[in-house]
Write an enzyme that holds these catalytic residues in place. Structure first.
Site, PDB file in Angstrom:
ATOM      1  N   TYR A  25       0.849  -1.195   0.000  1.00  0.00           N
ATOM      2  CA  TYR A  25       0.000   0.000   0.000  1.00  0.00           C
ATOM      3  C   TYR A  25       0.881   1.240   0.000  1.00  0.00           C
ATOM      4  O   TYR A  25       1.977   1.238   0.567  1.00  0.00           O
ATOM      5  CB  TYR A  25      -0.883   0.046   1.258  1.00  0.00           C
ATOM      6  CG  TYR A  25      -2.039  -0.905   1.256  1.00  0.00           C
ATOM      7  CD1 TYR A  25      -3.277  -0.532   0.757  1.00  0.00           C
ATOM      8  CD2 TYR A  25      -1.906  -2.193   1.786  1.00  0.00           C
ATOM      9  CE1 TYR A  25      -4.357  -1.405   0.785  1.00  0.00           C
ATOM     10  CE2 TYR A  25      -2.983  -3.068   1.811  1.00  0.00           C
ATOM     11  CZ  TYR A  25      -4.207  -2.662   1.315  1.00  0.00           C
ATOM     12  OH  TYR A  25      -5.264  -3.529   1.339  1.00  0.00           O
ATOM     13  N   TYR A  45      -0.359  -9.807   0.855  1.00  0.00           N
ATOM     14  CA  TYR A  45       0.676  -9.137   1.640  1.00  0.00           C
ATOM     15  C   TYR A  45       0.729  -9.687   3.062  1.00  0.00           C
ATOM     16  O   TYR A  45      -0.256 -10.194   3.576  1.00  0.00           O
ATOM     17  CB  TYR A  45       0.468  -7.613   1.641  1.00  0.00           C
ATOM     18  CG  TYR A  45      -0.846  -7.114   2.204  1.00  0.00           C
ATOM     19  CD1 TYR A  45      -1.021  -6.926   3.569  1.00  0.00           C
ATOM     20  CD2 TYR A  45      -1.904  -6.789   1.356  1.00  0.00           C
ATOM     21  CE1 TYR A  45      -2.218  -6.433   4.082  1.00  0.00           C
ATOM     22  CE2 TYR A  45      -3.100  -6.297   1.861  1.00  0.00           C
ATOM     23  CZ  TYR A  45      -3.250  -6.122   3.224  1.00  0.00           C
ATOM     24  OH  TYR A  45      -4.436  -5.648   3.722  1.00  0.00           O
ATOM     25  N   ARG A  80      -2.348 -11.965   4.039  1.00  0.00           N
ATOM     26  CA  ARG A  80      -3.726 -11.714   3.592  1.00  0.00           C
ATOM     27  C   ARG A  80      -3.892 -12.199   2.149  1.00  0.00           C
ATOM     28  O   ARG A  80      -3.048 -11.928   1.308  1.00  0.00           O
ATOM     29  CB  ARG A  80      -4.041 -10.208   3.594  1.00  0.00           C
ATOM     30  CG  ARG A  80      -4.050  -9.466   4.914  1.00  0.00           C
ATOM     31  CD  ARG A  80      -5.138  -9.867   5.889  1.00  0.00           C
ATOM     32  NE  ARG A  80      -6.397 -10.391   5.364  1.00  0.00           N
ATOM     33  CZ  ARG A  80      -7.402  -9.668   4.880  1.00  0.00           C
ATOM     34  NH1 ARG A  80      -7.335  -8.365   4.830  1.00  0.00           N
ATOM     35  NH2 ARG A  80      -8.509 -10.236   4.440  1.00  0.00           N
ATOM     36  N   HIS A 126      -6.945  -8.798  -2.115  1.00  0.00           N
ATOM     37  CA  HIS A 126      -8.297  -8.261  -1.940  1.00  0.00           C
ATOM     38  C   HIS A 126      -8.342  -6.797  -2.334  1.00  0.00           C
ATOM     39  O   HIS A 126      -7.318  -6.116  -2.355  1.00  0.00           O
ATOM     40  CB  HIS A 126      -8.758  -8.415  -0.486  1.00  0.00           C
ATOM     41  CG  HIS A 126      -7.855  -7.710   0.491  1.00  0.00           C
ATOM     42  ND1 HIS A 126      -6.738  -8.303   1.031  1.00  0.00           N
ATOM     43  CD2 HIS A 126      -7.878  -6.454   0.994  1.00  0.00           C
ATOM     44  CE1 HIS A 126      -6.120  -7.446   1.828  1.00  0.00           C
ATOM     45  NE2 HIS A 126      -6.784  -6.302   1.815  1.00  0.00           N
ATOM     46  N   HIS A 142     -10.496  -3.381  -1.095  1.00  0.00           N
ATOM     47  CA  HIS A 142     -11.435  -2.827  -0.108  1.00  0.00           C
ATOM     48  C   HIS A 142     -12.514  -2.027  -0.833  1.00  0.00           C
ATOM     49  O   HIS A 142     -12.205  -1.254  -1.748  1.00  0.00           O
ATOM     50  CB  HIS A 142     -10.698  -1.888   0.850  1.00  0.00           C
ATOM     51  CG  HIS A 142      -9.669  -2.578   1.700  1.00  0.00           C
ATOM     52  ND1 HIS A 142      -9.943  -3.034   2.972  1.00  0.00           N
ATOM     53  CD2 HIS A 142      -8.370  -2.883   1.465  1.00  0.00           C
ATOM     54  CE1 HIS A 142      -8.851  -3.582   3.487  1.00  0.00           C
ATOM     55  NE2 HIS A 142      -7.874  -3.508   2.592  1.00  0.00           N
TER      56      HIS A 142
HETATM   57 FE   LIG Z   1      -5.971  -4.578   2.775  1.00  0.00          FE
END
Ligand SMILES: [Fe+3]
Lengths: 258, 184
Positions: free
Chosen positions: A124, A163, A173, A176, A178
């Site tokens: 991110y 990640y 995770r 995905h 959000h």
């Molecule tokens: Fe996330």
């Protein structure tokens, strides 16, 4: 943080907790529709879930309406996450589309959809993301759009990578995106995550598994759709979103005002 | 009527700050505008610690009790009251909105509708921040909440209102669920 010095549990220990909860659910198979807010395998829930039952109340006043968003709020270019920085981001270009419906199957028209995600390497742009995967100077990872008159949203992006996170040792995770959604009344407000079919991390992820009813959590998984895929340009995924039931039927005039 | 099964929620996670907040999100009106008040407080976890990665949303009627349906919350023009705002908590768990005092809608008591998102919170929570109550004022929810009703009422302050959110603990906020949030 108190937790930083403690040795993190292994995935095997964490998975045993996940499986234990799943097995208990499977004895009665009572349908569930939402994640359990009290879900110990996701460690950060421990002090952040209510311990008392929620109060069931009939929505009233402002709760029977949702905020209105319009063309003033959203530039159509915000629905293309691949053109925000002047160059092409790395990764698998893809289109994600679907409809936003209320619990009675009515389209949620002209309403705001916000999305955010990691880049193709699983990083991110957020300053608190310390994962040592590269940032992509051509990718911010956030987009906005309005649904059309049929409740359809559509955006172009690159496929996010999985990640690591610090819930337990070697925690990852599943990939995905959000999503943030509004309906026609404020009680329908939803923030969730869309996943990709067949992700090998599903069984290991306490956030996904916090929805203990498999039929419910599978509603978060998009479908690969070759009719959305475009020739020599982008792969396509379809994901429809159903909000909880509306408590007020919007009038035509109201919709026209937006 | 057959209800479609709803799409489940998931946590907002830790990385929403570059996506959901936006310039002017917590300022429904400019500080110093006629009638401007502050609605502020702290989001606390079960140990009483401030939650530094929560996001609050505010949705409210205007001072006349009208539910406005006006676009422009994401790009405020300084003149249009949209009734919607958003505020991420700071390092200490505090949030602060600049807004107008909501009027009563119909026969109801006036309140701010508040939605809470956070890392570690798997599905959003909804509540109401009622304006300070006149003697004897109550409604069905406040009556049902009994001894916990105080968690739903904002405290009057010189420049507005204070409303703390306790996700857990002895002062746990009363959170709400609408009929139909789970289909039947
Ligand atoms: Fe996330």
């Amino acid at each position: 943080m108190a937790g930083t010095m403690r040795a993190l549990e292994s995935q095997a220990e964490l998975s045993a907790e996940i499986e234990d909860t799943a097995a208990k659910w499977a004895t009665a198979r009572e349908p569930e529709f939402q994640p359990r807010r009290d879900y110990p395998p996701y460690r950060s829930t421990l002090l952040r879930h209510p311990t008392k039952d929620l109060f069931q109340v009939d929505p009233e006043g402002v709760e029977l309406f949702a905020p209105a968003f319009g063309q003033r709020d959203v530039d159509p270019l915000e629905a293309d996450l691949t053109i925000q920085r002047g160059g092409e981001p790395l990764g698998e270009r893809m289109v994600v589309t679907g409809r936003v419906l209320d619990g009675d199957g009515r389209p949620v028209r002209h309403q705001l959809v916000e999305v955010w995600q990691a880049n193709a390497g699983g990083r991110y742009i957020h300053q608190r993301d310390q994962h040592p995967a590269p940032l992509d100077p051509n990718f911010t990872g956030m987009g906005r759009m309005l649904t059309d008159a049929d409740g359809v949203y559509r955006f172009t992006t690159v496929k996010p990578g999985p990640y690591p996170w610090k819930n337990h040792h070697n925690a990852w995770r599943p990939a995905h995106i959000h999503f943030s959604l509004f309906g026609t009344d404020f009680t329908q407000r939803l923030v969730t995550q869309m996943y990709f079919p067949g992700d090998p991390l599903f069984a290991l992820d306490p956030i996904y598994q916090s929805i203990v009813d498999p039929a419910a959590r599978e509603r978060l998984v998009a479908t690969y759709d070759h009719d959305v895929t475009t020739h020599e340009w982008a792969t396509g995924y379809r994901w429809d979103i159903v909000l909880t039931g509306a408590h007020r039927t919007p009038t035509e005039t109201e919709e026209d005002d937006r | 009527m057959t209800r479609l099964a709803p799409t489940p929620g998931q946590t907002v996670g830790p990385f929403f700050h570059y996506a959901l907040p936006y310039p002017g999100d917590a300022d429904l009106v400019l500080a110093g505008a006629p009638g401007a008040v502050r609605l502020h407080g702290t989001v606390r976890d079960g140990a009483g610690a401030g939650v530094p990665d929560a996001l609050l949303e505010l949705w409210q009627a205007d001072p006349a009790g009208t539910v406005v349906q006006r676009a422009g919350s994401l790009h405020r023009d300084g003149w249009t009251f949209t009734g919607f705002g958003r505020c991420a908590t700071d390092r200490t768990g505090r949030y602060s909105f600049t807004t107008l005092t909501p009027g009563a809608v119909g026969d109801g008591l006036p309140f701010f509708a508040v939605t809470v998102f956070a890392r570690g919170l798997l599905h959003r929570l909804s509540t109401r921040a009622y304006l300070p109550l006149a003697d004897g004022a109550t409604d069905a929810l406040l009556t049902a909440a009994g001894a916990r009703a105080g968690t739903l009422v904002a405290a009057a302050e010189a420049d507005g209102y204070r409303f703390d959110v306790h996700l857990q603990g002895p002062e746990e906020t009363v959170f709400l669920q609408a009929p139909g949030e789970t289909p039947s």
